[in-house]
Design a protein around this motif. Sequence first.
Motif, mmCIF file in Angstrom:
data_model
loop_
_atom_site.group_PDB
_atom_site.id
_atom_site.type_symbol
_atom_site.label_atom_id
_atom_site.label_comp_id
_atom_site.label_asym_id
_atom_site.label_seq_id
_atom_site.Cartn_x
_atom_site.Cartn_y
_atom_site.Cartn_z
ATOM 1 N N GLU A 290 0.822 -1.212 0.000
ATOM 2 C CA GLU A 290 0.000 0.000 0.000
ATOM 3 C C GLU A 290 0.856 1.262 0.000
ATOM 4 O O GLU A 290 0.423 2.294 -0.510
ATOM 5 C CB GLU A 290 -0.905 0.018 1.229
ATOM 6 C CG GLU A 290 -2.100 -0.910 1.094
ATOM 7 C CD GLU A 290 -2.889 -0.974 2.381
ATOM 8 O OE1 GLU A 290 -2.930 0.040 3.106
ATOM 9 O OE2 GLU A 290 -3.442 -2.048 2.676
ATOM 10 N N ARG B 31 3.209 1.922 -1.720
ATOM 11 C CA ARG B 31 3.478 2.289 -3.105
ATOM 12 C C ARG B 31 2.379 3.162 -3.672
ATOM 13 O O ARG B 31 2.650 4.167 -4.332
ATOM 14 C CB ARG B 31 3.637 1.015 -3.929
ATOM 15 C CG ARG B 31 3.894 1.281 -5.372
ATOM 16 C CD ARG B 31 3.803 0.002 -6.151
ATOM 17 N NE ARG B 31 3.532 0.313 -7.536
ATOM 18 C CZ ARG B 31 4.183 -0.239 -8.556
ATOM 19 N NH1 ARG B 31 5.110 -1.115 -8.321
ATOM 20 N NH2 ARG B 31 3.884 0.076 -9.775
ATOM 21 N N ASP B 32 1.130 2.804 -3.381
ATOM 22 C CA ASP B 32 0.019 3.596 -3.921
ATOM 23 C C ASP B 32 0.060 5.014 -3.382
ATOM 24 O O ASP B 32 -0.103 5.982 -4.132
ATOM 25 C CB ASP B 32 -1.314 2.938 -3.571
ATOM 26 C CG ASP B 32 -1.395 1.539 -4.157
ATOM 27 O OD1 ASP B 32 -0.698 1.295 -5.169
ATOM 28 O OD2 ASP B 32 -2.125 0.697 -3.598
ATOM 29 N N THR B 33 0.281 5.114 -2.053
ATOM 30 C CA THR B 33 0.352 6.448 -1.460
ATOM 31 C C THR B 33 1.486 7.237 -2.080
ATOM 32 O O THR B 33 1.309 8.379 -2.523
ATOM 33 C CB THR B 33 0.613 6.339 0.060
ATOM 34 O OG1 THR B 33 -0.132 5.241 0.562
ATOM 35 C CG2 THR B 33 0.237 7.610 0.761
ATOM 36 N N GLN C 54 3.055 6.801 -4.798
ATOM 37 C CA GLN C 54 2.865 7.083 -6.221
ATOM 38 C C GLN C 54 1.967 8.301 -6.420
ATOM 39 O O GLN C 54 2.289 9.200 -7.206
ATOM 40 C CB GLN C 54 2.253 5.865 -6.912
ATOM 41 C CG GLN C 54 2.144 6.031 -8.404
ATOM 42 C CD GLN C 54 1.986 4.708 -9.107
ATOM 43 O OE1 GLN C 54 1.107 3.922 -8.742
ATOM 44 N NE2 GLN C 54 2.816 4.440 -10.082
#
Lengths: 498, 141
Positions: free
Chosen positions: A269, A271-273, A275
């Motif tokens: 997760e 990574r999503d933040t 990104q």
Amino acid sequence: MTAWLMAVPLAVPAAAAAACLLVGRSMRMQAAITFAAAVCQLAAGVALTAEARAFGPAALAVGGWPEGAAIALVADMASAVMVVLVGTVAVLAVPFAASTIDRRREAFGFYPLVNVLLLGVAGMVLTGDLFNLYVWVEVTLIASFVLMALGGGRLQMEGATKYVALNVVASALFLTGVGVVYATMGTVSLGDLARAAHESGLAWPTESGTMLVLAALLVKAAAFPFFAWLPASYHTPPIGVTALFAGLLTKAGVFALLRVSGLLLSGGESRDTAQAVLLTLGGVTMVAGVLGAAAHTDMRRILSFHIVSQCGYMVMGAGFFSSAGYAATLFFLGHNMAAKTGLFTAAGIAYRLAGAYDVRALGGLMRRHPALAASFAVCAASLAGFPPLAGFFGKLALVQAGFTGGHFAVAGVALFTSILTLYSMTKIWHEAFWKPPPSVSTAQGRAPWPAWTALFGFAALSVTAGLAAGALFEFATLAGEALADPAAFIQLTGSAEP
Amino acid sequence: MRTRASLILRTTVPVLLPLFFVFAVFIFMRGHNEPGGGFSAGLVASAAFALTTVAFGPEAGRRALGLAPRVYLGAGLLVAGVSVALPVAMGEAFGKGLWTSITVLGRELKVGTPLAFDLGVLLVVVGTAAGIVFAFAEERD
């Protein structure tokens, strides 16, 4: 692989700084020592790249302590290529800075400081340890702060104060982040942290700590909304110092950003933040920087705002979290180091020849100094992204990586920003080079030959890197893979299975 | 400095100076296993030069230091640099601590590259601190 080789980019500038302090008054000697150190750094970078290509990545456990306990230096394709880029900028920009700086500043420790700056940047690139990354960031900051304040004009002090104030806040964020990470994970080895991040994801406080580090690195990389320190200060020191900063400081910050986000934030997760943060900030930075440039007429200020804008591209590239994205970012980074430092060199030469940085006071440089005009045009066109220059391929690869990853919006912003970049470059071109010279005849000086060498060198690099883009992308791709896949890094610097 | 420092200070400083240096050596040697080391020893030693400067002026401080602060800085960096590079020349890892023992006055004393590194730190700290103190003291004149 001869492991000690990766200590060379650190040991040589350190020894050179000591030697410069010891030789004392002979400025010629100090300049020669500093130049030799830059050449050694470049040579070591080339050797490291060759070895990393032939034998894969390697780590040096400083002090010969066992894995996990030792603080590591890591030379993989990415850091080795980065050392080459840093060395190249140093070899060309150090003589330029040395030939344009005044005697008083020169005698007040200019050369030792330049060496410490090179030391800090190499450390930021090669380190495999989060806390040591902080230390190298500080080394770089202190050296650059003193270089910026050196000579102490009123304007210079104002710029330096803003510079150090905002960067000290960043350091505080960085150190807090490292503290949180160490408190929760019990280690600051990037390899161990990356393993934890990829096996189980980072838990709450650790993730926050890592995000603090990310924020600090965004300050270093001059991303929106943290970039204020850069345009507020870069036009105040002598032009040679600004050129060195433009080529090295934010670029090392971007590399650290690539490294830390690639290792610690590329899983789960986080990574999503990360990104979302990086892509948004990258896009806004591009536009904010280029709009800031539109409002100014001092060449140094225009170019400083463009550093910010270009850093936006690199932050965006980091946000793609793909090996193609990293490869494109590294290529773009290298192109930018050459083009940007080249443009500052051109500004410095224009100042020497015509006596002004403000484009309104300049004019007729194309007729009078065609070599300067041609080199400026090459660097500016590369920056704006004209084929077949290096900047075109860098932007192409970045936008391609963006489209492949499905990030259409930010890639579109990148294309739009290119047009605005072109606007700024044509503004300088039209005012300083094309329009008839102002009626009040300005000073007619001469520029020292190292300045010309540096300018021609950077322009030639922009051309050859464009023509040889295919071959260079091979290296960039390998480096991008090294940044995107933490497995090798974990194996090299992590402790044995916990 | 325009005003002369107090009589008490001028009388005690010459007595205190040797104590500072002895204490610096003590902290330096203690630093290997306990709190102390080159950095704090360097600060204590530079306090001696700072006191001299306060009591007798920057010229006396410079005389006490002997060489220019810049030379201390350079020498310190060089000593520290050699101490981490030396193991490479001897086929060991970069920065590895190499130890040997020598006999001084019948006592065995362990010396090694970490000690040399600490000495380098000490010299750098003395050079930096003394340089700063002198710069401030001379600015007022």
